[in-house]
Design a protein around this motif. Structure first.
Motif, PDB file in Angstrom:
ATOM      1  N   TYR A  62       0.850  -1.114   0.008  1.00 30.92           N
ATOM      2  CA  TYR A  62      -0.041   0.084   0.074  1.00 30.92           C
ATOM      3  C   TYR A  62       0.753   1.159  -0.162  1.00 30.92           C
ATOM      4  O   TYR A  62       0.476   2.167  -0.994  1.00 30.92           O
ATOM      5  CB  TYR A  62      -0.804  -0.136   1.324  1.00 30.92           C
ATOM      6  N   GLU A  63       1.819   1.275   0.698  1.00 31.48           N
ATOM      7  CA  GLU A  63       2.820   2.431   0.935  1.00 31.48           C
ATOM      8  C   GLU A  63       3.611   2.578  -0.299  1.00 31.48           C
ATOM      9  O   GLU A  63       3.743   3.698  -0.783  1.00 31.48           O
ATOM     10  CB  GLU A  63       3.740   2.347   2.064  1.00 31.48           C
TER      11      GLU A  63
ATOM     12  N   LYS B 126       1.119   4.411  -2.804  1.00 33.42           N
ATOM     13  CA  LYS B 126       0.942   5.509  -2.410  1.00 33.42           C
ATOM     14  C   LYS B 126       2.139   6.528  -2.748  1.00 33.42           C
ATOM     15  O   LYS B 126       2.162   7.595  -3.355  1.00 33.42           O
ATOM     16  CB  LYS B 126       0.659   5.710  -0.865  1.00 33.42           C
TER      17      LYS B 126
ATOM     18  N   GLU C 248      -6.626  10.750   0.844  1.00 28.03           N
ATOM     19  CA  GLU C 248      -6.294   9.728   1.563  1.00 28.03           C
ATOM     20  C   GLU C 248      -7.072   9.307   3.019  1.00 28.03           C
ATOM     21  O   GLU C 248      -7.194  10.636   3.685  1.00 28.03           O
ATOM     22  CB  GLU C 248      -4.871   9.515   1.914  1.00 28.03           C
TER      23      GLU C 248
ATOM     24  N   ASN D 164      -5.854   7.567   6.239  1.00 23.13           N
ATOM     25  CA  ASN D 164      -5.110   6.388   6.753  1.00 23.13           C
ATOM     26  C   ASN D 164      -5.104   6.349   8.356  1.00 23.13           C
ATOM     27  O   ASN D 164      -5.145   7.132   9.082  1.00 23.13           O
ATOM     28  CB  ASN D 164      -3.740   6.970   6.482  1.00 23.13           C
TER      29      ASN D 164
ATOM     30  N   ASP E 251      -7.421   1.543   5.319  1.00 26.43           N
ATOM     31  CA  ASP E 251      -6.494   2.603   4.890  1.00 26.43           C
ATOM     32  C   ASP E 251      -7.106   2.904   3.495  1.00 26.43           C
ATOM     33  O   ASP E 251      -7.413   1.788   2.530  1.00 26.43           O
ATOM     34  CB  ASP E 251      -5.097   2.186   4.659  1.00 26.43           C
TER      35      ASP E 251
ATOM     36  N   LEU F  21      -6.799   5.013  -0.214  1.00 21.66           N
ATOM     37  CA  LEU F  21      -6.157   6.098  -1.296  1.00 21.66           C
ATOM     38  C   LEU F  21      -6.952   6.265  -2.270  1.00 21.66           C
ATOM     39  O   LEU F  21      -7.146   5.255  -3.391  1.00 21.66           O
ATOM     40  CB  LEU F  21      -4.728   5.609  -1.275  1.00 21.66           C
TER      41      LEU F  21
END
Length: 212
Positions: A132-133, A136, A148, A150, A158, A160
């Motif tokens: 996921y990061e 992003k 977003e 979070n 989470d 996005l």
């Protein structure tokens, strides 16, 4: 895949896989100039198209059966449901993935409306967070409009959401909960899509609720 169809469907599925796995494609995208619609918590009510897409069936994470409501086109150019198992094709290069599949509403005609859902299960929540990061960070390097939500609580979701509105994609939303990650993409633009932002979020939430 069920009901083999034209090259347009395969191109879109390959595009959504590429977005879900690597997101390098976003480097070629620039801002549409439109403001990003904020993520709603809870999401806005869905449209008729969104409501009819949300399934209550049990989900098979290897085939994506049950992810979306079954739909068979009643005429040429109408939306039909296509599903594909992607686990075997990605596991060698992405060993942290337990399963991956796609479900897509598509007309099989180029330039027409579509919605694609990619569901991924990772070996751990940490692996899902890492992916996921990664997605992003790649989107943050573009000029696309992003919103977003979070959450620090592992049990929450989470979210996005990226407004692209070009190259055949209107909006892509990434949602992660525990070891599960789902992307929901619609196109060719938001203006020409029968699904709105609330639809995208509720469809993604429905998938996560049924696999967690």
């Amino acid at each position: 895949m069920q009901n083999e169809t034209g090259q347009a469907v395969f191109r879109k599925i390959n595009l959504m896989i590429f977005v879900a796995l690597t997101v390098f494609i976003v480097g070629a995208c620039s801002s549409s100039g439109e403001a990003s619609e904020p993520i709603q918590n809870p999401p806005n009510p869905t449209s008729e198209a969104g409501s009819s897409a949300i399934s209550a069936a049990e989900i098979d994470p290897n085939s994506c059966a049950g992810v979306l409501t079954d739909k068979e086109a009643e005429g040429e150019g109408e939306l039909s449901l296509f599903r594909d198992s992607l686990t075997d094709s990605v596991r060698s290069s992405q060993p942290q993935i337990v399963s991956m599949c796609s479900a897509m509403y598509d007309t099989s005609l180029p330039g027409r409306e579509f919605m694609a859902v990619v569901l991924m299960q990772f070996k751990s929540g940490d692996s899902a967070v890492d992916h996921y990061e990664l997605m992003k960070s790649a989107y943050m390097e573009t000029d696309d409009a992003i919103s977003e939500l979070n959450n620090s609580d592992e049990g929450l979701t989470d979210i996005l959401s990226i407004l692209i509105d070009q190259d055949g994609i209107g909006r892509t939303t990434v949602m992660r909960q525990r070891e599960w990650l789902v992307t929901v993409s619609v196109g060719p633009t938001m203006a020409k899509s029968p699904w709105n932002v609330g639809d995208i979020e509720l469809i993604g939430k429905s998938v996560l609720d049924r696999v967690n």
